[in-house]
Design an enzyme around this catalytic site. Structure first.
Site, short mmCIF file in Angstrom:
data_model
loop_
_atom_site.label_atom_id
_atom_site.label_comp_id
_atom_site.label_asym_id
_atom_site.label_seq_id
_atom_site.Cartn_x
_atom_site.Cartn_y
_atom_site.Cartn_z
N SER A 170 28.64 13.14 34.21
CA SER A 170 29.94 13.23 34.88
C SER A 170 30.93 13.98 34.00
CB SER A 170 30.48 11.84 35.19
OG SER A 170 29.59 11.13 36.00
N ARG A 222 18.86 9.78 29.48
CA ARG A 222 18.63 11.23 29.52
C ARG A 222 18.04 11.68 28.19
NH1 ARG A 222 24.64 12.12 31.42
NH2 ARG A 222 24.70 10.68 29.69
N LYS A 277 40.65 2.33 31.23
CA LYS A 277 39.83 3.52 31.08
C LYS A 277 40.36 4.63 31.99
CE LYS A 277 35.05 4.99 30.82
NZ LYS A 277 33.65 4.63 30.84
N HIS A 336 22.56 10.47 38.83
CA HIS A 336 22.70 9.06 39.25
C HIS A 336 21.84 8.79 40.49
CE1 HIS A 336 26.98 9.32 37.42
NE2 HIS A 336 26.30 8.50 36.65
O1 PNS Z 1 28.97 5.14 33.21
P1 PNS Z 1 29.36 4.48 31.93
O2 PNS Z 1 30.83 4.73 31.64
O3 PNS Z 1 28.47 4.88 30.77
O4 PNS Z 1 29.16 2.89 32.14
C1 PNS Z 1 29.49 1.99 31.14
C2 PNS Z 1 29.43 0.52 31.64
C3 PNS Z 1 30.28 0.33 32.87
C4 PNS Z 1 27.99 0.19 31.98
C5 PNS Z 1 29.89 -0.39 30.48
O5 PNS Z 1 31.11 0.09 29.98
C6 PNS Z 1 30.05 -1.86 30.86
O6 PNS Z 1 29.10 -2.52 31.21
N1 PNS Z 1 31.31 -2.36 30.81
C7 PNS Z 1 31.64 -3.72 31.16
C8 PNS Z 1 32.00 -4.55 29.92
C9 PNS Z 1 30.73 -5.04 29.27
O7 PNS Z 1 30.09 -5.94 29.75
N2 PNS Z 1 30.31 -4.39 28.19
C10 PNS Z 1 28.99 -4.68 27.61
C11 PNS Z 1 29.11 -5.31 26.28
S1 PNS Z 1 29.08 -3.98 25.13
#
Ligand code: PNS
Length: 162
Positions: A129, A91, A42, A18
């Site tokens: 993570s 990645r 979550k 990150h």
């Molecule tokens: O680190 P992560 O868990 O891969 O991050 C995922 C994240 C936070 C980017 C994603 O879950 C997100 O943007 N959630 C907010 C809800 C949303 O807007 N989803 C996008 C439509 S699919």
């Protein structure tokens, strides 16, 4: 006009991968808002407050960043924060499906918010993570993959929950 990107994620916990993305993202954007998804549904190892604190410690060397939390739709949060882009690290090929789907959905929801992918540095290509938590849970050494303060926090967390 300031070029602002949101770097969203769970950051449970933040990894060197990150940090690598943030470092390189700062060469493209004037400001990066590192935004932790605050979603009670979550399940996470660290609370949102703990994750904010861990980001503050791990990112203190950077100026032009802000740490925040958000809930709801990412594109709505981006508009609220006047950000033009969402920054994500890519990645291995295994990330592609999920990232592509999310980027396309975000574009369908709001065409003004652009997703920018940066390739993670080769050293961190297999760092995530989840894999770090899995290794640390069973006593694996993760110190080369996370900042030293985070290594300590992860060890302490697994000690306290076991
Ligand atoms: O680190 P992560 O868990 O891969 O991050 C995922 C994240 C936070 C980017 C994603 O879950 C997100 O943007 N959630 C907010 C809800 C949303 O807007 N989803 C996008 C439509 S699919």
């Amino acid at each position: 006009m300031q070029k602002i990107a949101i770097y969203p994620g769970s950051f449970d916990p933040i990894t060197n991968g990150h940090i690598d993305i943030i470092e390189r993202g700062l060469k493209l954007f004037d400001k990066i808002i590192v935004a932790i998804l605050n979603n009670a549904a979550k399940e996470t190892l660290f609370s949102v407050e703990e994750r904010v604190e861990m980001l503050e410690t791990s990112l203190k060397q950077f100026s032009n960043i802000e740490i925040d939390t958000f809930d709801g739709l990412l594109v709505d949060y981006a508009v609220e924060r006047k950000a033009q882009a969402v920054l994500r690290g890519m990645r291995a090929v295994s990330d592609f499906d999920y990232e592509f789907q999310m980027a396309l959905m975000n574009r369908r929801l709001n065409r003004e918010v652009h997703t920018v992918f940066l390739m993670t540095g080769l050293r961190w290509i297999f760092t995530s993570s989840s894999i770090i938590k899995e290794a640390a849970r069973y006593g694996g050494d993760i110190k080369s993959m996370v900042p030293s303060e985070i290594n300590q926090k992860v060890i302490e967390k697994f000690r306290s929950v076991s």
